[in-house]
Design a protein around this motif. Structure first.
Motif, PDB file in Angstrom:
ATOM      1  N   ALA A 110       7.584   5.030 -42.098  1.00 35.70           N
ATOM      2  CA  ALA A 110       8.142   6.375 -41.926  1.00 35.70           C
ATOM      3  C   ALA A 110       8.402   6.720 -40.462  1.00 35.70           C
ATOM      4  O   ALA A 110       9.342   7.452 -40.148  1.00 35.70           O
ATOM      5  N   GLY A 113      11.409  -0.098 -41.368  1.00 34.02           N
ATOM      6  CA  GLY A 113      11.580   1.341 -41.537  1.00 34.02           C
ATOM      7  C   GLY A 113      12.839   1.849 -40.870  1.00 34.02           C
ATOM      8  O   GLY A 113      13.579   2.666 -41.435  1.00 34.02           O
ATOM      9  N   PHE A 117       8.239   8.295 -48.946  1.00 31.00           N
ATOM     10  CA  PHE A 117       9.261   7.688 -48.084  1.00 31.00           C
ATOM     11  C   PHE A 117      10.639   8.244 -48.431  1.00 31.00           C
ATOM     12  O   PHE A 117      11.433   8.595 -47.554  1.00 31.00           O
TER      13      PHE A 117
END
Length: 245
Positions: free
Chosen positions: A79, A137, A177
């Motif tokens: 994240a 990410g 997420f």
């Protein structure tokens, strides 16, 4: 949109939300598929899908966290980079001749992932190295912002493939997420909010209802492989439509 088309679209949105929430996802790729199938303008895809994704992913996040499956250790490195890159991707606007095939490919990749996914039993898991998670990410955040897909549909198989998390833990992490990336992508695409159609509240109502129903059904262990095959078919049809039309 005329009533004869709106009602089927609402039913399809409801179905997508039910199916996706059964497996802990928000359903953005499914909503894009529905919009594509009903020949909605491409500029509507991203803001509408991200908005619906926020609602359903929020329900999924609450459900999985309340059940005690969420892992902050697994979530935060993905994240940390996905949020800013999702904002960047949401800010960028691609020309239609680039956006349509890109989303088409994303939908086809999503379909193949869903078709190939199998149930997993208990496995021994090890969290990923932080640099690896940070890189992944960022890549998924940019992709989710550009296409209006929350990114969980790509994160989940990676976590399972490399045994970085258990299935329920993966669903919990993917739900949050999706939520944070959808929010960041929508903030980056605030100008696109003006493109959200007037019937969006009706779509939102269908998505919320589907999310609630799907979460309840998923907790009762519906046959996930069957759900995945149905979703795969819908995504495949919409993906080829975007690529060929």
């Amino acid at each position: 949109m005329i009533l004869e088309l709106l009602i089927p679209m609402l039913l399809c949105t409801l179905l997508v939300a039910v199916l996706y929430s059964c497996v802990g996802h928000g359903g953005a790729s499914g909503y894009i598929a529905v919009l594509a199938l009903f020949s909605v303008a491409p500029e509507v895809f991203k803001p509408t899908a991200l908005t619906l994704n926020l609602l359903v992913a929020g329900i999924a996040t609450f459900s999985f966290a309340r059940a005690g499956h969420f892992s902050w250790r697994l979530f935060w490195p993905f994240a940390a980079t996905s949020i800013p890159f999702s904002f960047l991707g949401g800010y960028l606007t691609l020309p239609s001749h680039i956006y349509r095939p890109l989303v088409g490919v994303v939908l086809l990749l999503s379909a193949s992932r869903l078709l190939l996914q199998k149930n997993q039993g208990a496995v021994r898991t090890t969290p990923p190295a932080t640099p690896t998670a940070l890189f992944i990410g960022a890549a998924l955040g940019l992709l989710s912002g550009l296409t209006g897909v929350g990114g969980g549909i790509f994160l989940s198989p990676l976590l399972l493939l490399f045994k970085w998390g258990e299935p329920r833990e993966v669903s919990a992490v993917a739900a949050l997420f999706i939520l944070v990336n959808s929010g960041a992508g929508l903030l980056g695409h605030l100008s696109g909010v003006q493109a959200i159609p007037g019937y969006a509240p009706l779509l939102a109502g269908s998505a919320v209802l589907g999310g609630v129903v799907g979460s309840l059904l998923g907790s009762r262990h519906l046959p996930v492989p069957t759900i995945m095959r149905v979703l795969s078919l819908v995504l495949t049809i919409a993906g080829f439509k975007l690529l060929l039309v």
